[in-house]
Design a protein around this motif. Structure first.
Motif, PDB file in Angstrom:
ATOM      1  N   GLY A  72       5.290  -3.448  -1.251  1.00 24.52           N
ATOM      2  CA  GLY A  72       3.963  -2.923  -0.971  1.00 24.52           C
ATOM      3  C   GLY A  72       3.645  -2.765   0.499  1.00 24.52           C
ATOM      4  N   ASP A  73       4.581  -3.114   1.360  1.00 24.21           N
ATOM      5  CA  ASP A  73       4.379  -3.021   2.807  1.00 24.21           C
ATOM      6  C   ASP A  73       4.768  -1.621   3.301  1.00 24.21           C
ATOM      7  OD1 ASP A  73       3.663  -3.885   5.308  1.00 24.21           O
ATOM      8  OD2 ASP A  73       5.324  -5.279   5.561  1.00 24.21           O
ATOM      9  N   THR A  74       4.249  -1.241   4.449  1.00 25.07           N
ATOM     10  CA  THR A  74       4.690  -0.015   5.108  1.00 25.07           C
ATOM     11  C   THR A  74       5.962  -0.354   5.866  1.00 25.07           C
ATOM     12  OG1 THR A  74       2.440   0.824   5.325  1.00 25.07           O
ATOM     13  CG2 THR A  74       4.108   1.763   6.799  1.00 25.07           C
ATOM     14  N   ILE A  75       7.056   0.308   5.495  1.00 24.23           N
ATOM     15  CA  ILE A  75       8.341   0.018   6.125  1.00 24.23           C
ATOM     16  C   ILE A  75       8.703   1.121   7.115  1.00 24.23           C
ATOM     17  CG2 ILE A  75       9.140  -1.253   4.105  1.00 24.23           C
ATOM     18  CD1 ILE A  75      11.013   1.121   3.523  1.00 24.23           C
ATOM     19  N   VAL A  76       9.593   0.796   8.021  1.00 29.40           N
ATOM     20  CA  VAL A  76      10.111   1.754   8.997  1.00 29.40           C
ATOM     21  C   VAL A  76      11.549   2.065   8.596  1.00 29.40           C
ATOM     22  CG1 VAL A  76      10.660   2.151  11.417  1.00 29.40           C
ATOM     23  CG2 VAL A  76       8.647   0.789  10.815  1.00 29.40           C
TER      24      VAL A  76
END
Length: 149
Positions: A72-76
């Motif tokens: 659910g996190d914004t990943i790079v």
């Protein structure tokens, strides 16, 4: 413990790889492959023919290459561009020779490509992964739209 401490491996004259940021509904490890799925990232499937990205280490939270991005996190994730090198996850039991053709497996890691499979990356080092855990192996982008004959 991983053999390298960064996922982007150069060249040094290109210090900032091209990246995309998207939410990923599942937890992913740096060095694994993801694809775009609508407005999000999803782990790449086996023998993926889609545009691939390599998940970067979470330097924003001072995390290492063995620390997973939470679900659910914004990943790079970095775009696979020619002439750039990446340290990518290879599962235990996979023996990679320099120049080996690699494809995505069902766990979004890299395995040896076999006849008819899409080639995502080419190994830049030889490594016999008998460590019992995933390891990072240096690789570069393969030519686009290639498959093992």
């Amino acid at each position: 413990m991983a053999r390298f401490n960064k996922i982007y491996a150069g060249p040094v004259d290109q210090v900032k790889p091209q990246v995309q940021e998207r939410i990923c509904d599942t937890s992913v490890l740096p060095g694994t492959l993801v694809v775009e799925s609508g407005a999000k990232f999803a782990p790449a499937g086996a023998n993926s023919g889609e545009k691939l990205y390599v998940v970067q280490d979470n330097y924003l939270a001072l995390k290492g290459v063995d620390d997973a991005w939470p679900a659910g996190d914004t990943i790079v994730a970095m775009e696979l561009l020619d002439e750039q090198f990446f340290n990518v996850r290879v599962p235990s039991g996979v023996n990679v020779a320099r120049g080996a053709k690699l494809t995505s497996n069902a766990a979004a890691k890299l395995s040896l490509a076999t006849t008819g499979q899409n080639i995502a990356l080419v190994s830049e080092e030889a490594f016999n992964n008998n460590t019992g855990s995933d390891q990072l192996v240096r690789a570069r982008v393969a030519r686009r739209n290639t498959a093992v004959a």
